[in-house]
Write a protein that holds these residues in place. Structure first.
Motif, PDB file in Angstrom:
ATOM      1  N   ASN A 128       0.857  -1.196   0.000  1.00 37.92           N
ATOM      2  CA  ASN A 128       0.000   0.000   0.000  1.00 37.92           C
ATOM      3  C   ASN A 128       0.885   1.235   0.000  1.00 37.92           C
ATOM      4  O   ASN A 128       2.014   1.201   0.485  1.00 37.92           O
TER       5      ASN A 128
ATOM      6  N   GLU B  77      -3.799  -1.087   6.290  1.00 32.69           N
ATOM      7  CA  GLU B  77      -2.622  -0.639   7.049  1.00 32.69           C
ATOM      8  C   GLU B  77      -2.537   0.883   7.144  1.00 32.69           C
ATOM      9  O   GLU B  77      -1.482   1.445   7.468  1.00 32.69           O
TER      10      GLU B  77
ATOM     11  N   HIS C 232       4.725   1.020   1.300  1.00 31.56           N
ATOM     12  CA  HIS C 232       4.839  -0.270   2.004  1.00 31.56           C
ATOM     13  C   HIS C 232       4.790  -1.380   0.968  1.00 31.56           C
ATOM     14  O   HIS C 232       3.836  -1.444   0.181  1.00 31.56           O
TER      15      HIS C 232
ATOM     16  N   HIS D 173       5.893  -5.763   0.200  1.00 30.70           N
ATOM     17  CA  HIS D 173       6.348  -7.060   0.681  1.00 30.70           C
ATOM     18  C   HIS D 173       7.342  -7.588  -0.358  1.00 30.70           C
ATOM     19  O   HIS D 173       7.017  -7.616  -1.545  1.00 30.70           O
TER      20      HIS D 173
ATOM     21  N   HIS E 243       6.684  -9.672   7.181  1.00 38.98           N
ATOM     22  CA  HIS E 243       5.564  -9.003   6.556  1.00 38.98           C
ATOM     23  C   HIS E 243       6.048  -8.090   5.430  1.00 38.98           C
ATOM     24  O   HIS E 243       5.774  -8.352   4.262  1.00 38.98           O
TER      25      HIS E 243
END
Ligand SMILES: CSC[C@@H](O)[C@@H](O)C(=O)COP(=O)(O)O
Ligand SMILES: [Zn+2]
Length: 216
Positions: free
Chosen positions: A37, A89, A107, A109, A180
């Motif tokens: 995000n 989030e 953000h 991963h 994460h």
């Protein structure tokens, strides 16, 4: 200042820059399985009053649609009537804006950010020593050493929020969430993007260097 006082042109400028960043990250395969995000702040900043555009929750971020983003306030509440839900989030973005006054937060991963967050979990930080790319964080010391903090991951995302302030390092514009992903920030989208590229390089380096050391 209320959200409605922010010029329409400024909102459109942010959304078009935001779309370009999202498409760029998608082309690098940085959104596996709808993860990730992004947010970009708009307008003036006070720790208790600010606004930002954030990706809508649960979407395939590799697709570009008119429903990719919404504007929210410092409490994560939508600024305009919308059926879209802000990222699950958003509370992490809110807290990082409140503490840093950053202009953009990303953000993602990745395999390497997940691996190092577990490899260095016991010390709660990933050490990076003397690698040239530390300069991307505007740290110019000879043989600089930085620690990238790691916070625990909880299914209940707001439970992660109080973990952030105690580990925040003013020199290091990012933090890892255990197994994460990473959250990085910068004064604007291009600086945050530079930081993200540098972090991902350094995480891969840290992981591979650890492996190499063990095999010698
Ligand atoms: C689909 S797994 C990833 C999510 O659980 C979450 O961590 C994430 O990064 C995306 O959540 P989102 O609500 O779409 O912003
Ligand atoms: Zn995530």
């Amino acid at each position: 200042m209320s959200f409605s006082h922010i010029a329409l042109e400024e909102k459109q400028r942010i959304l078009s820059e935001f779309s370009a960043v999202k498409a760029d990250f998608a082309s690098r395969h940085w959104f596996p399985g709808t993860s990730g995000n992004l947010s970009m702040r708009i307008g003036p900043f006070e720790p208790n009053e600010f606004f930002f555009a954030v990706t809508a929750s649960g979407k395939d971020k590799t697709k570009s649609t008119p429903e990719d983003f919404l504007f929210v306030d410092q409490d994560g509440k939508p600024c305009e009537t919308t059926a879209l839900k802000p990222s699950a989030e958003t509370s992490l973005h809110r807290e990082i804006y409140r503490l840093t006054g950053a202009g953009a937060i990303f953000h993602i991963h990745s395999v390497f950010n997940n691996l190092v967050s577990e490899l260095y979990w016991e010390r709660r930080a990933v050490p990076i020593e003397g690698v040239e790319l530390i300069k991307a964080f505007n740290i110019w010391d000879e043989d600089a050493v930085i620690d990238v903090p790691i916070v625990p991951n909880y299914a209940d995302v707001p439970k992660i929020v109080p973990e952030i302030e105690p580990v925040l390092n003013a020199r290091v514009p990012g933090l890892l969430i255990r197994k994460h992903g990473v959250c990085v920030w910068g004064k604007d989208a291009s600086e945050a993007k530079k930081h993200l590229e540098a972090f991902e390089f350094l995480f891969e380096y840290a992981y591979r260097w650890q492996l190499l050391k063990q095999s010698r």
